[in-house]
Design a protein around this motif. Sequence first.
Motif, PDB file in Angstrom:
ATOM      1  N   ALA A  44       7.580   3.366   5.443  1.00  0.00           N
ATOM      2  CA  ALA A  44       8.850   2.653   5.654  1.00  0.00           C
ATOM      3  C   ALA A  44       9.893   3.568   6.293  1.00  0.00           C
ATOM      4  CB  ALA A  44       9.349   2.102   4.319  1.00  0.00           C
ATOM      5  N   ARG A  45       9.913   4.839   5.886  1.00  0.00           N
ATOM      6  CA  ARG A  45      10.909   5.781   6.431  1.00  0.00           C
ATOM      7  C   ARG A  45      10.596   6.185   7.862  1.00  0.00           C
ATOM      8  NH1 ARG A  45      10.310   7.769   1.171  1.00  0.00           N
ATOM      9  NH2 ARG A  45       8.848   9.392   1.875  1.00  0.00           N
ATOM     10  N   ASN A  46       9.332   6.060   8.268  1.00  0.00           N
ATOM     11  CA  ASN A  46       8.922   6.470   9.617  1.00  0.00           C
ATOM     12  C   ASN A  46       8.399   5.262  10.405  1.00  0.00           C
ATOM     13  OD1 ASN A  46       8.929   9.676   9.587  1.00  0.00           O
ATOM     14  ND2 ASN A  46       8.149   8.978   7.589  1.00  0.00           N
ATOM     15  N   TRP A  47       9.045   4.147  10.211  1.00  0.00           N
ATOM     16  CA  TRP A  47       8.574   2.875  10.774  1.00  0.00           C
ATOM     17  C   TRP A  47       8.461   2.903  12.291  1.00  0.00           C
ATOM     18  CZ3 TRP A  47       6.261  -0.818   8.233  1.00  0.00           C
ATOM     19  CH2 TRP A  47       6.119  -2.089   8.804  1.00  0.00           C
ATOM     20  N   SER A  48       9.365   3.586  12.964  1.00  0.00           N
ATOM     21  CA  SER A  48       9.373   3.565  14.425  1.00  0.00           C
ATOM     22  C   SER A  48       8.375   4.536  15.043  1.00  0.00           C
ATOM     23  CB  SER A  48      10.778   3.887  14.953  1.00  0.00           C
ATOM     24  OG  SER A  48      11.187   5.171  14.511  1.00  0.00           O
ATOM     25  N   ASP A  49       7.822   5.439  14.261  1.00  0.00           N
ATOM     26  CA  ASP A  49       6.811   6.371  14.790  1.00  0.00           C
ATOM     27  C   ASP A  49       5.495   5.619  14.982  1.00  0.00           C
ATOM     28  OD1 ASP A  49       6.182   9.621  14.807  1.00  0.00           O
ATOM     29  OD2 ASP A  49       4.441   8.382  14.309  1.00  0.00           O
ATOM     30  N   PRO A  50       4.815   5.790  16.138  1.00  0.00           N
ATOM     31  CA  PRO A  50       3.582   5.024  16.393  1.00  0.00           C
ATOM     32  C   PRO A  50       2.550   5.141  15.280  1.00  0.00           C
ATOM     33  CG  PRO A  50       4.293   6.138  18.382  1.00  0.00           C
ATOM     34  CD  PRO A  50       5.193   6.619  17.284  1.00  0.00           C
TER      35      PRO A  50
ATOM     36  N   GLN B 295      -0.305  10.974  11.428  1.00  0.00           N
ATOM     37  CA  GLN B 295      -1.465  11.274  12.251  1.00  0.00           C
ATOM     38  C   GLN B 295      -2.283  12.446  11.701  1.00  0.00           C
ATOM     39  OE1 GLN B 295       1.679  11.296  13.209  1.00  0.00           O
ATOM     40  NE2 GLN B 295       2.190  13.169  14.332  1.00  0.00           N
ATOM     41  N   GLY B 296      -1.640  13.325  10.927  1.00  0.00           N
ATOM     42  CA  GLY B 296      -2.372  14.435  10.316  1.00  0.00           C
ATOM     43  C   GLY B 296      -3.275  13.968   9.183  1.00  0.00           C
ATOM     44  N   VAL B 297      -2.914  12.868   8.541  1.00  0.00           N
ATOM     45  CA  VAL B 297      -3.707  12.314   7.437  1.00  0.00           C
ATOM     46  C   VAL B 297      -4.706  11.286   7.961  1.00  0.00           C
ATOM     47  CG1 VAL B 297      -3.613  11.120   5.214  1.00  0.00           C
ATOM     48  CG2 VAL B 297      -1.738  12.640   5.893  1.00  0.00           C
ATOM     49  N   PHE B 298      -4.230  10.431   8.874  1.00  0.00           N
ATOM     50  CA  PHE B 298      -5.073   9.367   9.443  1.00  0.00           C
ATOM     51  C   PHE B 298      -5.064   9.494  10.966  1.00  0.00           C
ATOM     52  CE2 PHE B 298      -3.049   7.443   5.570  1.00  0.00           C
ATOM     53  CZ  PHE B 298      -4.177   7.434   4.777  1.00  0.00           C
TER      54      PHE B 298
ATOM     55  N   ASP C 126      -8.639   5.289  -1.442  1.00  0.00           N
ATOM     56  CA  ASP C 126      -8.656   5.630  -0.015  1.00  0.00           C
ATOM     57  C   ASP C 126      -8.703   4.381   0.854  1.00  0.00           C
ATOM     58  OD1 ASP C 126      -8.552   8.279  -0.575  1.00  0.00           O
ATOM     59  OD2 ASP C 126     -10.647   8.716  -0.087  1.00  0.00           O
ATOM     60  N   ARG C 127      -9.574   3.434   0.486  1.00  0.00           N
ATOM     61  CA  ARG C 127      -9.725   2.239   1.313  1.00  0.00           C
ATOM     62  C   ARG C 127      -8.452   1.384   1.279  1.00  0.00           C
ATOM     63  NH1 ARG C 127     -14.333  -0.825   2.572  1.00  0.00           N
ATOM     64  NH2 ARG C 127     -15.600   0.990   2.040  1.00  0.00           N
ATOM     65  N   LEU C 128      -7.806   1.320   0.112  1.00  0.00           N
ATOM     66  CA  LEU C 128      -6.576   0.533   0.017  1.00  0.00           C
ATOM     67  C   LEU C 128      -5.441   1.190   0.802  1.00  0.00           C
ATOM     68  CD1 LEU C 128      -6.683  -0.596  -3.717  1.00  0.00           C
ATOM     69  CD2 LEU C 128      -7.133  -1.967  -1.692  1.00  0.00           C
ATOM     70  N   GLU C 129      -5.437   2.508   0.867  1.00  0.00           N
ATOM     71  CA  GLU C 129      -4.415   3.190   1.657  1.00  0.00           C
ATOM     72  C   GLU C 129      -4.636   2.951   3.150  1.00  0.00           C
ATOM     73  OE1 GLU C 129      -2.893   6.748  -1.296  1.00  0.00           O
ATOM     74  OE2 GLU C 129      -4.291   7.267   0.321  1.00  0.00           O
ATOM     75  N   ILE C 130      -5.906   2.923   3.557  1.00  0.00           N
ATOM     76  CA  ILE C 130      -6.192   2.583   4.954  1.00  0.00           C
ATOM     77  C   ILE C 130      -5.685   1.180   5.257  1.00  0.00           C
ATOM     78  CG2 ILE C 130      -8.069   2.032   6.557  1.00  0.00           C
ATOM     79  CD1 ILE C 130      -9.638   4.362   5.380  1.00  0.00           C
ATOM     80  N   ARG C 131      -5.981   0.266   4.354  1.00  0.00           N
ATOM     81  CA  ARG C 131      -5.555  -1.109   4.582  1.00  0.00           C
ATOM     82  C   ARG C 131      -4.030  -1.224   4.582  1.00  0.00           C
ATOM     83  NH1 ARG C 131      -8.355  -5.980   4.794  1.00  0.00           N
ATOM     84  NH2 ARG C 131      -6.856  -7.666   4.840  1.00  0.00           N
ATOM     85  N   THR C 132      -3.357  -0.409   3.780  1.00  0.00           N
ATOM     86  CA  THR C 132      -1.897  -0.408   3.778  1.00  0.00           C
ATOM     87  C   THR C 132      -1.365   0.000   5.149  1.00  0.00           C
ATOM     88  OG1 THR C 132      -1.715   0.034   1.412  1.00  0.00           O
ATOM     89  CG2 THR C 132       0.124   0.728   2.788  1.00  0.00           C
ATOM     90  N   CYS C 133      -1.975   1.013   5.745  1.00  0.00           N
ATOM     91  CA  CYS C 133      -1.557   1.437   7.090  1.00  0.00           C
ATOM     92  C   CYS C 133      -1.754   0.301   8.092  1.00  0.00           C
ATOM     93  CB  CYS C 133      -2.362   2.671   7.525  1.00  0.00           C
ATOM     94  SG  CYS C 133      -1.986   4.179   6.607  1.00  0.00           S
TER      95      CYS C 133
ATOM     96  N   GLY D 210       2.138  -2.947   0.120  1.00  0.00           N
ATOM     97  CA  GLY D 210       1.237  -1.822   0.350  1.00  0.00           C
ATOM     98  C   GLY D 210       0.845  -1.154  -0.947  1.00  0.00           C
ATOM     99  N   PHE D 211      -0.049  -0.186  -0.799  1.00  0.00           N
ATOM    100  CA  PHE D 211      -0.598   0.484  -1.979  1.00  0.00           C
ATOM    101  C   PHE D 211      -0.682   1.980  -1.700  1.00  0.00           C
ATOM    102  CE2 PHE D 211      -4.097   2.458  -4.180  1.00  0.00           C
ATOM    103  CZ  PHE D 211      -3.994   1.981  -5.469  1.00  0.00           C
ATOM    104  N   GLY D 212      -0.381   2.787  -2.721  1.00  0.00           N
ATOM    105  CA  GLY D 212      -0.688   4.207  -2.647  1.00  0.00           C
ATOM    106  C   GLY D 212       0.475   5.118  -2.328  1.00  0.00           C
ATOM    107  N   ARG D 213       0.099   6.333  -1.891  1.00  0.00           N
ATOM    108  CA  ARG D 213       1.061   7.418  -1.750  1.00  0.00           C
ATOM    109  C   ARG D 213       2.013   7.263  -0.579  1.00  0.00           C
ATOM    110  NH1 ARG D 213      -3.449  11.773  -0.945  1.00  0.00           N
ATOM    111  NH2 ARG D 213      -4.329   9.937   0.087  1.00  0.00           N
ATOM    112  N   TRP D 214       1.636   6.452   0.430  1.00  0.00           N
ATOM    113  CA  TRP D 214       2.340   6.525   1.691  1.00  0.00           C
ATOM    114  C   TRP D 214       3.264   5.341   1.953  1.00  0.00           C
ATOM    115  CZ3 TRP D 214       1.625  11.292   2.761  1.00  0.00           C
ATOM    116  CH2 TRP D 214       0.406  11.905   2.479  1.00  0.00           C
TER     117      TRP D 214
END
Length: 232
Positions: free
Chosen positions: A128-134, A139-142, A91-98, A119-123
Motif C-alpha cells: 500500500a505504501r509503494n502503490w505507484s512502484d511497478p 522486486q528483491g523479494v519477488f 508463501d503462496r498466499l503472499e504471491i496471490r496478495t501481490c 491481502g495476506f501476510g507481511r507485505w
Amino acid sequence: MSSSDAYVMLMSSLPKPGPLFVAKQTPLSRLKLNMRLRVLTPEEKEMLKLVEQALLWRQLPMEVSDRLVIDRGRTALSRIDNETLQSIVRDRLEIRTCVAALRRRSRGEGPPPAGNAWGFGRWVGHIARNWSDPAFALQGVFPWLHEADRLMARNDSIALERLLLSEAYKRLQRLEGEHAFDFEAVVIYVLKWSIVDRWARYNAEAAARRFEDLTETGLADYAALSFEGDVR
C-alpha cells in the motif's frame, strides 16, 4: 511397517510429474493418486485436505474473491501444525496478495484502505505504501513482479498464468531437496501434480478456444494442422 517405510513405499510408487509446461497430462490420474494416498493416516489426510483447500489452483481461479482466499488460508494455517506446510501456504498466499494488488492497480484503483481484507501476510502495508512502484518495491523479494505487471498491463492472461504457475512450481522444487521420504514430500508431490493438472487443463481449454476462433475466421484448415494444445 514403520511410518518412514510407508513414506518410502508411497513416494517410490509415484511417477515424477516431469517438466512443467511440457507434459500434456499428469503422470497419473487423480483417481489413481488418491488410491496411492490411502496409506496416509486420517490426520495426514485431513492436513493434506486443508492445504489443498487453501491452495488448489483449480478451486482458486484468478476471479475468486480476495476475502475467500484469505479466509481459506487463515483456516488452514490455524489447523496445520507443520512448519514446512505452513510456510508453503503463507508463501503462496503472499504471491496471490501481490497479484491481487496488481489486479486492483490495473483497474485504476488506489491502495486499499487500512483494515480492508484484501491481502495476506507481511507485505500488505508495504504494498500500500509503494502503490505507484511497478513492483511495489518488492522486486528483491519477488523478482517476477515486474514481468507480472507488464503481462497484466497487456491483458495477457495466459502468459500471466504461466508465470505464476512457474513461480509456484519452482518454490515447491526447492523444498523437494529437503524432503525426500516424509509427509511433507507427499504434500509437495500432490501440489506439483495439481499445478501440472491445472496447466494441462488450462492449455487444452485455451487451445480449444483458439481453434474455435480460427474456425470462425475461416482458418479451419490451418487450425487443424496446428491444433496440438500449444497456446504459445
